[in-house]
Design a protein around this motif. Structure first.
Motif, PDB file in Angstrom:
ATOM      1  N   ASP A 130       0.834  -1.210   0.000  1.00 28.55           N
ATOM      2  CA  ASP A 130       0.000   0.000   0.000  1.00 28.55           C
ATOM      3  C   ASP A 130       0.865   1.254   0.000  1.00 28.55           C
ATOM      4  OD1 ASP A 130      -2.354  -1.538   0.141  1.00 28.55           O
ATOM      5  OD2 ASP A 130      -2.123  -1.748   2.309  1.00 28.55           O
ATOM      6  N   GLY A 131       2.098   1.146   0.451  1.00 24.20           N
ATOM      7  CA  GLY A 131       3.020   2.279   0.477  1.00 24.20           C
ATOM      8  C   GLY A 131       4.445   1.767   0.496  1.00 24.20           C
ATOM      9  N   ALA A 132       5.393   2.665   0.281  1.00 22.71           N
ATOM     10  CA  ALA A 132       6.795   2.241   0.238  1.00 22.71           C
ATOM     11  C   ALA A 132       7.695   3.323   0.811  1.00 22.71           C
ATOM     12  CB  ALA A 132       7.217   1.913  -1.194  1.00 22.71           C
ATOM     13  N   VAL A 133       8.805   2.869   1.404  1.00 27.85           N
ATOM     14  CA  VAL A 133       9.873   3.755   1.852  1.00 27.85           C
ATOM     15  C   VAL A 133      11.059   3.536   0.922  1.00 27.85           C
ATOM     16  CG1 VAL A 133      11.421   4.379   3.733  1.00 27.85           C
ATOM     17  CG2 VAL A 133       9.101   3.591   4.252  1.00 27.85           C
ATOM     18  N   THR A 134      11.461   4.584   0.221  1.00 30.05           N
ATOM     19  CA  THR A 134      12.604   4.493  -0.684  1.00 30.05           C
ATOM     20  C   THR A 134      13.845   4.990   0.041  1.00 30.05           C
ATOM     21  OG1 THR A 134      11.161   4.934  -2.573  1.00 30.05           O
ATOM     22  CG2 THR A 134      13.519   5.170  -2.925  1.00 30.05           C
ATOM     23  N   ILE A 135      14.845   4.126   0.143  1.00 34.73           N
ATOM     24  CA  ILE A 135      16.105   4.488   0.798  1.00 34.73           C
ATOM     25  C   ILE A 135      17.078   4.983  -0.271  1.00 34.73           C
ATOM     26  CG2 ILE A 135      17.934   3.733   2.345  1.00 34.73           C
ATOM     27  CD1 ILE A 135      15.256   3.383   3.624  1.00 34.73           C
ATOM     28  N   LEU A 136      17.667   6.141  -0.056  1.00 33.41           N
ATOM     29  CA  LEU A 136      18.629   6.703  -1.001  1.00 33.41           C
ATOM     30  C   LEU A 136      19.985   6.863  -0.313  1.00 33.41           C
ATOM     31  CD1 LEU A 136      16.329   9.501  -2.440  1.00 33.41           C
ATOM     32  CD2 LEU A 136      16.973   7.409  -3.602  1.00 33.41           C
ATOM     33  N   ASP A 137      21.035   6.520  -1.030  1.00 31.67           N
ATOM     34  CA  ASP A 137      22.393   6.696  -0.533  1.00 31.67           C
ATOM     35  C   ASP A 137      22.752   8.177  -0.669  1.00 31.67           C
ATOM     36  OD1 ASP A 137      25.175   6.861  -0.227  1.00 31.67           O
ATOM     37  OD2 ASP A 137      25.484   4.853  -1.010  1.00 31.67           O
ATOM     38  N   GLY A 138      23.042   8.840   0.468  1.00 32.85           N
ATOM     39  CA  GLY A 138      23.339  10.265   0.439  1.00 32.85           C
ATOM     40  C   GLY A 138      24.593  10.613  -0.329  1.00 32.85           C
ATOM     41  N   VAL A 139      25.491   9.650  -0.523  1.00 30.62           N
ATOM     42  CA  VAL A 139      26.710   9.888  -1.289  1.00 30.62           C
ATOM     43  C   VAL A 139      26.471   9.642  -2.776  1.00 30.62           C
ATOM     44  CG1 VAL A 139      29.114   9.224  -1.618  1.00 30.62           C
ATOM     45  CG2 VAL A 139      28.134   9.246   0.684  1.00 30.62           C
ATOM     46  N   ALA A 140      25.873   8.504  -3.120  1.00 27.49           N
ATOM     47  CA  ALA A 140      25.662   8.139  -4.523  1.00 27.49           C
ATOM     48  C   ALA A 140      24.430   8.800  -5.118  1.00 27.49           C
ATOM     49  CB  ALA A 140      25.547   6.619  -4.646  1.00 27.49           C
ATOM     50  N   GLY A 141      23.471   9.225  -4.288  1.00 31.78           N
ATOM     51  CA  GLY A 141      22.252   9.849  -4.803  1.00 31.78           C
ATOM     52  C   GLY A 141      21.308   8.835  -5.411  1.00 31.78           C
ATOM     53  N   VAL A 142      20.592   9.239  -6.456  1.00 26.09           N
ATOM     54  CA  VAL A 142      19.645   8.360  -7.144  1.00 26.09           C
ATOM     55  C   VAL A 142      20.428   7.491  -8.122  1.00 26.09           C
ATOM     56  CG1 VAL A 142      17.673   8.243  -8.697  1.00 26.09           C
ATOM     57  CG2 VAL A 142      17.731   9.976  -6.892  1.00 26.09           C
ATOM     58  N   GLU A 143      20.484   6.183  -7.854  1.00 20.34           N
ATOM     59  CA  GLU A 143      21.267   5.261  -8.673  1.00 20.34           C
ATOM     60  C   GLU A 143      20.366   4.527  -9.671  1.00 20.34           C
ATOM     61  OE1 GLU A 143      24.591   3.416  -6.051  1.00 20.34           O
ATOM     62  OE2 GLU A 143      22.949   3.919  -4.702  1.00 20.34           O
ATOM     63  N   ALA A 144      21.007   3.735 -10.553  1.00 20.47           N
ATOM     64  CA  ALA A 144      20.278   3.111 -11.664  1.00 20.47           C
ATOM     65  C   ALA A 144      19.145   2.215 -11.186  1.00 20.47           C
ATOM     66  CB  ALA A 144      21.255   2.309 -12.533  1.00 20.47           C
ATOM     67  N   GLN A 145      19.416   1.323 -10.218  1.00 14.39           N
ATOM     68  CA  GLN A 145      18.369   0.410  -9.767  1.00 14.39           C
ATOM     69  C   GLN A 145      17.320   1.131  -8.934  1.00 14.39           C
ATOM     70  OE1 GLN A 145      17.966  -2.391 -10.944  1.00 14.39           O
ATOM     71  NE2 GLN A 145      16.546  -3.481  -9.614  1.00 14.39           N
ATOM     72  N   THR A 146      17.682   2.282  -8.347  1.00 14.45           N
ATOM     73  CA  THR A 146      16.672   3.094  -7.659  1.00 14.45           C
ATOM     74  C   THR A 146      15.599   3.528  -8.651  1.00 14.45           C
ATOM     75  OG1 THR A 146      18.404   3.956  -6.200  1.00 14.45           O
ATOM     76  CG2 THR A 146      16.294   5.109  -6.199  1.00 14.45           C
ATOM     77  N   GLU A 147      16.035   3.950  -9.836  1.00 15.92           N
ATOM     78  CA  GLU A 147      15.078   4.349 -10.863  1.00 15.92           C
ATOM     79  C   GLU A 147      14.211   3.175 -11.283  1.00 15.92           C
ATOM     80  OE1 GLU A 147      16.493   7.042 -14.006  1.00 15.92           O
ATOM     81  OE2 GLU A 147      18.454   6.989 -13.038  1.00 15.92           O
ATOM     82  N   THR A 148      14.796   1.980 -11.382  1.00 10.13           N
ATOM     83  CA  THR A 148      14.032   0.792 -11.792  1.00 10.13           C
ATOM     84  C   THR A 148      12.941   0.464 -10.788  1.00 10.13           C
ATOM     85  OG1 THR A 148      15.976  -0.107 -12.937  1.00 10.13           O
ATOM     86  CG2 THR A 148      14.206  -1.642 -12.404  1.00 10.13           C
ATOM     87  N   VAL A 149      13.305   0.385  -9.492  1.00  9.94           N
ATOM     88  CA  VAL A 149      12.298   0.030  -8.482  1.00  9.94           C
ATOM     89  C   VAL A 149      11.278   1.149  -8.312  1.00  9.94           C
ATOM     90  CG1 VAL A 149      13.828  -1.576  -7.295  1.00  9.94           C
ATOM     91  CG2 VAL A 149      13.769   0.814  -6.563  1.00  9.94           C
TER      92      VAL A 149
END
Length: 804
Positions: free
Chosen positions: A132-151
């Motif tokens: 019903d909802g999601a928490v997206t974890i982002l690496d503060g050093v790498a930022g938005v990475e390739a698999q982050t965009e996929t998920v």
């Protein structure tokens, strides 16, 4: 105002604790009484992110602060609750999406921790299907990475509201403001910063606290385990520039909400008299909840899970901003395969549940994870699986705590649970009650789960004949657990072959066979799963005439085959399967003189079997699929073909369903041999994001060394699938690094090179790209189909596969 939250205080909020004895003789407190949590106080959430962003680390802290565990699990020590498989603990990555239930401030949270590696996209796909909802974890050093965009795109397809947690701000190079800019530029989502970090550069400490822009408070944690959280009001004299930045951030938050939500505009003018600072925290939370549920914006929080900073506010945000099951749209189902129907969430309605995951337990057998969309599942209930048309008996119901489980009496609407005892249910199957005749007759089915096609395969050999049964049983359990894993037998060599999504995927399968299922087997070299097709047309007349167990079996037909391309437009008369177009021209089925004679003599017999038109149609389709399953060169499945069967000739009692299927399959195989068979290789759509200075070397590598075809070049900020993205909208990015001495790290627009590249050329591309771009480049890829290879390349593949 200070507020201290100890672990003991949090734990006492859990309802009716039950002590559960674990195998290591430790005790654990669980919130197990499901009836104490109503639907509005339930949250089904997932943790999604790129690999190594800190998903499991964050989840372990959540469990600790909620009182589920007595110590914080550590990935490096291999003692995490959520990563419990041996392969996960050895590699330090999540492979299997694990579910756990816990209480937080009077609410029930069903949480699923998903993998971040691209090889396990299937695990993410079936998890987001029921969230019903999601928490997206982002690496503060790498930022938005390739698999982050996929998920992110996976969750976007299901319209799942999300919040974001920018993690690892304790590390050198972490940039909170830049990461917020990347959420807007790359993910096309409107970020709303709810916190700004307080940084300390001495001894590389990084983040030491956060300023809450909603309540205008400073939040700090103890230096032991982070369980004690202290809130103090922000003050100009005490907090100096942090206070000024917080005012700037709160004004930006109110202004952004005013653009998205009319409700906060009324509060701003009528209750706050146009003063951004007088808008109450409750009004902001209500507005944030509305825009989050409508997917208009993404609340962003920050911290460092490894340093035990910032996790409790994430749990609070889950309750405050993410939806309960009742606040999600009604589930969409199909009736009779064509009509659509909505399944409203009703606790006392008809049962409707989706099996979204199957795992195997050595003692309990298959464990089927289900999301109940309506009604209630009770112990000992008899269910009906409308997908495979069979009855299933519920032996036991479980509430999962990662590896451990607890018996529960029922699973109510809106909740996630596990059923023990289902023998035939698979991922994506729909379950209703066995006496629900209307749902069964109408073949009610919830939306299925997309299963990606595997691109790699390897041979597997039991160590001895005595091990064959154990290996077969283990593979059966693994394929039921993981629908993206395929198993088949090579007819020429008799070898068992397994195919999966990538190198790591097959490596994990091998490890699980040996370590979890205790099988003695050898797994061969991983190879790419090719396809075959034909280059020209062919037409053959096929016949089948055999004597089986003293009974004659005959049929004749004609088969035509011709190649088609991606642009082929069918007139709607074909059955489409695996890229092939199947046609059957039954017309008036030809009757031989022999058949006519048999008919006249059979009129005196009451047991003369006659095939119906539907039986003939199904027999032909079975023969077509069987014939196309194995190519003439290396035995790979065929695709990109149009196959037509016509002029079927039957022979009365001598013609059976089996003889028709065999005749058609033989005809297809003969036609393939005459139509110029050739090999196809998997083609990937590759998006490579690089700095402008690296474009030349990357394009040269893709089009030259890797035999790819570059199809375009565009800015990474070009409008994407989110129609709400407006490039000229200003988002508030807090200052990076030390607040007193640094401006926001500028988000530098990168260029995206789009290309179609053979999968075989992409092996090891991550290392090659790293050397070409100095580590600044990133890429993502997906299978888009199969392309023809050159004759030289084909000869090389055939020689490699055959060994001669």
């Amino acid at each position: 105002m200070a507020m201290l939250l100890s672990r003991h205080a949090i734990r006492t909020r859990l309802s009716r604790p039950v002590t559960y004895l674990l195998s290591n003789q430790a005790t654990r407190t669980f919130a197990s009484d499901v009836k104490d949590f109503s639907i509005p106080k339930t949250r089904n959430i997932g943790i999604i992110a790129h690999i190594d962003a800190g998903k499991t680390t964050t989840t372990e802290r959540m469990l600790y602060y909620a009182g589920v565990t007595k110590r914080i699990g550590d990935i490096d020590d291999g003692d995490t609750v959520m990563d419990y498989l041996k392969a996960e603990r050895e590699r330090g990555i999540t492979i299997n999406s694990a579910a756990i239930t816990f209480g937080w401030k009077g609410n029930r949270i069903n949480l699923i921790d998903t993998p971040g590696h691209v090889d396990f996209t299937m695990e993410v796909e079936r998890a987001v299907r029921v969230l019903d909802g999601a928490v997206t974890i982002l690496d503060g050093v790498a930022g938005v990475e390739a698999q982050t965009e996929t998920v992110w795109r996976q969750s976007e397809r299901y319209g799942i509201p999300r919040i974001a947690f920018v993690n690892k701000l304790d590390r050198t190079g972490a940039a909170y403001g830049r990461t917020i800019q990347e959420i807007w530029k790359k993910l096309r989502a409107r970020p709303l910063a709810l916190q700004i970090p307080l940084m300390d550069s001495t001894e590389g400490k990084g983040i030491i606290g956060v300023a809450d822009l909603v309540t205008m408070e400073m939040i700090q944690w103890d230096h032991m385990d982070g369980s004690t959280m202290q809130r103090t009001a922000l003050d100009d004299a005490k907090h100096g520039e942090l206070y000024q930045e917080a005012i700037r951030g709160r004004m930006a938050l109110v202004e952004s909400l005013a653009e998205l939500d009319d409700g906060i505009v009324e509060v701003f003018f009528e209750e706050a008299d146009g003063d951004h600072m007088r808008v109450s925290a409750d009004a902001l939370k209500e507005s944030l909840r509305r825009v989050t549920l409508d997917n208009k914006a993404v609340p962003v929080l920050c911290g460092s899970a490894f340093k035990n900073l910032g996790v409790q506010p994430v749990l609070d945000a889950v309750i405050d901003y993410l939806p309960s099951p009742a606040e999600r749209p009604a589930a969409l189902a199909t009736i009779d395969g064509t009509k659509h129907a909505l399944i409203p969430l009703e606790e006392n309605g008809k049962l409707c549940a989706l099996a979204f995951k199957v795992t195997h337990d050595s003692r309990a057998g298959p464990l089927v994870y289900v999301k109940v969309y309506s009604g209630k599942i009770n112990k000992r209930m008899t269910l009906y699986n409308t997908t495979v048309d069979c009855k299933e008996r519920v032996n036991k119901l479980l509430q999962m705590y990662a590896r451990e489980a607890e018996d529960i009496p029922f699973i109510t609407a809106g909740n996630i649970g596990v059923i023990v005892g289902l023998k035939n249910t698979r991922t994506g199957d729909t379950l209703v009650q066995s006496n629900d005749t209307s749902s069964i007759k109408s073949n009610l089915q919830l939306g299925n789960i997309d299963i990606p096609s595997p691109a790699f395969f390897a041979a597997i050999e039991p160590a001895s004949v005595s091990e064959e049964k154990a290996v077969d049983e283990a593979l059966k359990n693994l394929t039921r657990e993981d629908p993206s894993l395929k198993v088949w037998t090579d007819e020429d060599s008799g070898q068992t072959l397994i195919s999966g999504m990538g190198e790591l995927h097959l490596e994990i399968v091998k490890d699980r066979l040996i370590n979890d299922f205790k099988c003695k087997a050898e797994v061969g070299k991983m190879r790419i799963s090719y396809r075959e097709t034909c280059q020209s047309e062919a037409a053959v007349s096929a016949s089948y005439d055999r004597e089986v167990m003293g009974k004659r079996s005959k049929a004749k037909c004609q088969v035509e085959i011709l190649p088609v391309d991606e642009d082929y437009q069918d007139d709607g008369s074909s059955i489409v399967d695996s890229g092939n177009y199947l046609q059957m021209d039954l017309g008036e089925v030809d009757e031989s003189k022999e058949q006519q004679h048999q008919k006249s003599s059979a009129s005196l017999s009451s047991d003369s079997p006659q095939l119906s038109r539907e039986e003939v149609r199904r027999a032909i389709q079975t023969g077509l699929l069987s014939g196309l399953a194995r190519g003439a060169i290396l035995g790979f499945p065929l695709t990109k073909l149009k196959v037509k069967v016509h002029n079927l000739e039957t022979f009365g009692q001598d013609t059976s369903v089996g003889s028709i299927s065999a005749c058609v399959a033989n005809g297809v195989q003969e036609a393939i041999k005459q139509a110029g068979p050739c090999l196809l290789e998997p083609m990937m759509e590759v998006h490579t994001e690089v700095n402008e200075s690296d474009i030349g070397s990357v394009v040269s590598d893709l089009s030259g060394t890797r035999r790819g075809h570059v199809i375009g070049l565009e800015s990474s900020t070009t409008d994407g699938p989110n129609s709400g993205y407006q490039q000229d909208v200003e988002v508030y990015p807090p200052k990076d690094s030390l607040l007193a001495n640094s401006e926001v790290g500028e988000y530098k627009t990168k260029q995206v090179v789009k290309a179609h590249v053979p999968l075989s050329s992409m092996l090891g591309y991550s290392n090659g790209l790293r050397s070409l771009t100095g580590g600044s480049g990133s890429f993502s890829m997906r299978v888009i189909g199969y392309g023809q290879m050159s004759k030289d390349r084909e000869r090389g593949v055939v020689e490699e596969m055959r060994g001669y």
